[in-house]
Motif scaffolding. Structure first.
Motif, PDB file in Angstrom:
ATOM      1  N   GLY A  16       3.678   5.372  -4.122  1.00  0.00           N
ATOM      2  CA  GLY A  16       2.847   5.125  -4.394  1.00  0.00           C
ATOM      3  C   GLY A  16       2.265   3.771  -4.313  1.00  0.00           C
ATOM      4  O   GLY A  16       1.634   2.789  -3.893  1.00  0.00           O
ATOM      5  N   LEU A  17       3.715   3.121  -5.835  1.00  0.00           N
ATOM      6  CA  LEU A  17       3.196   1.137  -5.290  1.00  0.00           C
ATOM      7  C   LEU A  17       3.398   0.611  -4.045  1.00  0.00           C
ATOM      8  O   LEU A  17       2.526  -0.010  -4.276  1.00  0.00           O
ATOM      9  CB  LEU A  17       4.422   1.479  -6.361  1.00  0.00           C
ATOM     10  CG  LEU A  17       3.919  -0.318  -6.776  1.00  0.00           C
ATOM     11  CD1 LEU A  17       3.152  -0.067  -7.323  1.00  0.00           C
ATOM     12  CD2 LEU A  17       5.593  -0.596  -7.575  1.00  0.00           C
ATOM     13  N   ALA A  18       4.093   1.154  -3.167  1.00  0.00           N
ATOM     14  CA  ALA A  18       4.375   0.829  -1.797  1.00  0.00           C
ATOM     15  C   ALA A  18       3.436   0.933  -1.408  1.00  0.00           C
ATOM     16  O   ALA A  18       2.837  -0.151  -0.762  1.00  0.00           O
ATOM     17  CB  ALA A  18       5.804   1.121  -1.566  1.00  0.00           C
ATOM     18  N   ALA A  19       2.339   1.892  -1.650  1.00  0.00           N
ATOM     19  CA  ALA A  19       1.328   2.376  -0.482  1.00  0.00           C
ATOM     20  C   ALA A  19       0.420   1.931  -0.759  1.00  0.00           C
ATOM     21  O   ALA A  19      -0.318   0.881  -0.392  1.00  0.00           O
ATOM     22  CB  ALA A  19       1.382   3.818  -0.399  1.00  0.00           C
ATOM     23  N   THR A  20       0.296   1.477  -2.563  1.00  0.00           N
ATOM     24  CA  THR A  20      -1.084   0.384  -3.456  1.00  0.00           C
ATOM     25  C   THR A  20      -0.701  -0.641  -2.551  1.00  0.00           C
ATOM     26  O   THR A  20      -1.760  -1.550  -2.317  1.00  0.00           O
ATOM     27  CB  THR A  20      -0.841   0.836  -4.469  1.00  0.00           C
ATOM     28  OG1 THR A  20      -1.078   2.215  -4.498  1.00  0.00           O
ATOM     29  CG2 THR A  20      -2.361  -0.163  -5.047  1.00  0.00           C
ATOM     30  N   LEU A  21      -0.039  -1.306  -2.757  1.00  0.00           N
ATOM     31  CA  LEU A  21       0.543  -2.640  -2.320  1.00  0.00           C
ATOM     32  C   LEU A  21       0.481  -2.932  -0.951  1.00  0.00           C
ATOM     33  O   LEU A  21      -0.216  -3.975  -0.747  1.00  0.00           O
ATOM     34  CB  LEU A  21       2.267  -3.060  -2.318  1.00  0.00           C
ATOM     35  CG  LEU A  21       2.789  -3.416  -4.646  1.00  0.00           C
ATOM     36  CD1 LEU A  21       4.091  -3.005  -4.778  1.00  0.00           C
ATOM     37  CD2 LEU A  21       1.829  -3.908  -5.157  1.00  0.00           C
ATOM     38  N   ARG A  22       0.467  -2.200  -0.160  1.00  0.00           N
ATOM     39  CA  ARG A  22       0.032  -1.856   1.852  1.00  0.00           C
ATOM     40  C   ARG A  22      -1.144  -2.185   1.698  1.00  0.00           C
ATOM     41  O   ARG A  22      -1.626  -2.524   2.532  1.00  0.00           O
ATOM     42  CB  ARG A  22       0.808  -1.152   2.061  1.00  0.00           C
ATOM     43  CG  ARG A  22       0.378  -0.997   3.419  1.00  0.00           C
ATOM     44  CD  ARG A  22       1.179  -2.300   4.026  1.00  0.00           C
ATOM     45  NE  ARG A  22       1.045  -2.135   5.888  1.00  0.00           N
ATOM     46  CZ  ARG A  22       1.168  -3.360   6.003  1.00  0.00           C
ATOM     47  NH1 ARG A  22       1.108  -4.822   5.233  1.00  0.00           N
ATOM     48  NH2 ARG A  22       1.167  -3.538   7.893  1.00  0.00           N
ATOM     49  N   VAL A  23      -1.878  -1.714   0.659  1.00  0.00           N
ATOM     50  CA  VAL A  23      -3.647  -1.443   1.126  1.00  0.00           C
ATOM     51  C   VAL A  23      -3.916  -2.346   0.249  1.00  0.00           C
ATOM     52  O   VAL A  23      -5.087  -3.763   1.062  1.00  0.00           O
ATOM     53  CB  VAL A  23      -4.439  -0.327   0.558  1.00  0.00           C
ATOM     54  CG1 VAL A  23      -5.220  -0.629   0.528  1.00  0.00           C
ATOM     55  CG2 VAL A  23      -3.715   0.184   1.043  1.00  0.00           C
TER      56      VAL A  23
ATOM     57  N   LEU B 190      -9.737  -2.037  -8.956  1.00  0.00           N
ATOM     58  CA  LEU B 190      -8.669  -0.864  -9.211  1.00  0.00           C
ATOM     59  C   LEU B 190      -7.819  -1.083  -8.190  1.00  0.00           C
ATOM     60  O   LEU B 190      -6.934  -0.197  -9.252  1.00  0.00           O
ATOM     61  CB  LEU B 190     -10.280   0.279  -7.389  1.00  0.00           C
ATOM     62  CG  LEU B 190     -10.881   0.746  -8.865  1.00  0.00           C
ATOM     63  CD1 LEU B 190     -12.435   1.285  -7.599  1.00  0.00           C
ATOM     64  CD2 LEU B 190     -11.258   0.831  -9.927  1.00  0.00           C
ATOM     65  N   LEU B 191      -7.936  -1.833  -6.979  1.00  0.00           N
ATOM     66  CA  LEU B 191      -5.435  -1.819  -6.364  1.00  0.00           C
ATOM     67  C   LEU B 191      -5.723  -2.515  -7.451  1.00  0.00           C
ATOM     68  O   LEU B 191      -4.536  -2.059  -8.095  1.00  0.00           O
ATOM     69  CB  LEU B 191      -6.160  -2.753  -5.624  1.00  0.00           C
ATOM     70  CG  LEU B 191      -6.887  -2.383  -4.485  1.00  0.00           C
ATOM     71  CD1 LEU B 191      -6.681  -2.712  -2.975  1.00  0.00           C
ATOM     72  CD2 LEU B 191      -5.794  -0.985  -3.866  1.00  0.00           C
ATOM     73  N   VAL B 192      -5.944  -3.296  -8.494  1.00  0.00           N
ATOM     74  CA  VAL B 192      -4.568  -4.172  -9.552  1.00  0.00           C
ATOM     75  C   VAL B 192      -4.864  -2.583 -10.687  1.00  0.00           C
ATOM     76  O   VAL B 192      -3.075  -2.716 -11.095  1.00  0.00           O
ATOM     77  CB  VAL B 192      -5.591  -5.300 -10.340  1.00  0.00           C
ATOM     78  CG1 VAL B 192      -4.723  -5.698 -11.475  1.00  0.00           C
ATOM     79  CG2 VAL B 192      -5.882  -6.761  -9.186  1.00  0.00           C
ATOM     80  N   VAL B 193      -5.269  -2.073 -11.393  1.00  0.00           N
ATOM     81  CA  VAL B 193      -5.210  -1.632 -12.005  1.00  0.00           C
ATOM     82  C   VAL B 193      -4.165  -0.703 -11.529  1.00  0.00           C
ATOM     83  O   VAL B 193      -3.544   0.160 -12.571  1.00  0.00           O
ATOM     84  CB  VAL B 193      -6.588  -0.678 -12.687  1.00  0.00           C
ATOM     85  CG1 VAL B 193      -7.235   0.706 -13.466  1.00  0.00           C
ATOM     86  CG2 VAL B 193      -7.820  -0.987 -13.551  1.00  0.00           C
ATOM     87  N   ALA B 194      -4.503   0.061 -10.245  1.00  0.00           N
ATOM     88  CA  ALA B 194      -3.326   1.272  -9.610  1.00  0.00           C
ATOM     89  C   ALA B 194      -1.784   0.919  -9.873  1.00  0.00           C
ATOM     90  O   ALA B 194      -1.118   1.237 -10.125  1.00  0.00           O
ATOM     91  CB  ALA B 194      -3.387   1.071  -8.416  1.00  0.00           C
ATOM     92  N   VAL B 195      -1.232  -0.672  -9.913  1.00  0.00           N
ATOM     93  CA  VAL B 195      -0.480  -0.928  -9.433  1.00  0.00           C
ATOM     94  C   VAL B 195       0.141  -0.817 -10.888  1.00  0.00           C
ATOM     95  O   VAL B 195       0.706  -1.388 -11.147  1.00  0.00           O
ATOM     96  CB  VAL B 195      -1.050  -2.844  -8.756  1.00  0.00           C
ATOM     97  CG1 VAL B 195       0.799  -3.672  -9.089  1.00  0.00           C
ATOM     98  CG2 VAL B 195      -0.852  -2.753  -7.376  1.00  0.00           C
ATOM     99  N   VAL B 196      -0.817  -1.496 -11.159  1.00  0.00           N
ATOM    100  CA  VAL B 196      -0.569  -1.825 -13.326  1.00  0.00           C
ATOM    101  C   VAL B 196       0.068  -0.361 -13.825  1.00  0.00           C
ATOM    102  O   VAL B 196       0.606  -0.355 -14.785  1.00  0.00           O
ATOM    103  CB  VAL B 196      -1.769  -2.410 -14.764  1.00  0.00           C
ATOM    104  CG1 VAL B 196      -1.392  -2.339 -15.881  1.00  0.00           C
ATOM    105  CG2 VAL B 196      -1.728  -4.078 -13.433  1.00  0.00           C
ATOM    106  N   GLY B 197      -1.283   0.711 -13.675  1.00  0.00           N
ATOM    107  CA  GLY B 197      -0.767   1.964 -14.171  1.00  0.00           C
ATOM    108  C   GLY B 197       0.467   2.424 -13.262  1.00  0.00           C
ATOM    109  O   GLY B 197       1.382   3.141 -13.762  1.00  0.00           O
TER     110      GLY B 197
END
Length: 150
Positions: free
Chosen positions: A96-103, A122-129
């Protein structure tokens, strides 16, 4: 004279815990399968008016994250324990982190003014989470390996 009682929660029997964990795993797998259908079949990611054609560069990793969730969910319906759940959490969070970083990298959104910053936050929050989740899963996994009898 008034008496007070201390309420101690009754521990759930192991069979009930396994049933709950199995149901949760199956539920996760079903939700991910529905999301795979929505993203890839009907209506498909192309139908989302806020996505650009560059979203095609993100969909494979989003699919990988969803398929990972399906696989881990199905495994958790059969196998139980802190170690296997922690390993599943670790794997799904890394994908999921890989997908978020790609987004983040592609940023396939066509948004009205003001929303770009909100989505980036929101993407930063997702990465940190995700990073916190990875550390937590590793700690739980190492703890389960260290004390396999619990």
């Amino acid at each position: 004279m008034a008496t007070t009682s201390t309420h101690h929660p009754v521990p759930r029997p192991r069979a009930a815990q396994r049933t709950a964990a199995g149901s949760a795993g199956l539920g996760t797998a079903l939700v991910d399968l529905v999301l795979l259908y929505v993203v890839n079949v009907r209506p498909g990611w192309e139908a989302a008016p806020f996505l650009t054609p560059e979203a095609a560069d993100v969909v494979p990793l989003v699919n990988a994250a969803l398929w990972t969730g399906v696989g881990v969910g199905l495994v958790l319906t059969l196998l139980h324990g802190v170690g296997i759940r922690s390993l599943g959490d670790l794997v799904t969070t890394v994908v999921g982190l890989a997908a978020t970083l790609r987004v983040w990298d592609v940023f396939p959104f066509d948004l009205t003014s003001g929303w770009h910053l909100t989505v980036r936050v929101l993407l930063v929050v997702a990465v940190v989470g995700s990073l916190i989740g990875i550390v937590a899963a590793l700690v739980r996994l190492l703890g389960a390996l260290w004390r396999p009898d619990e």
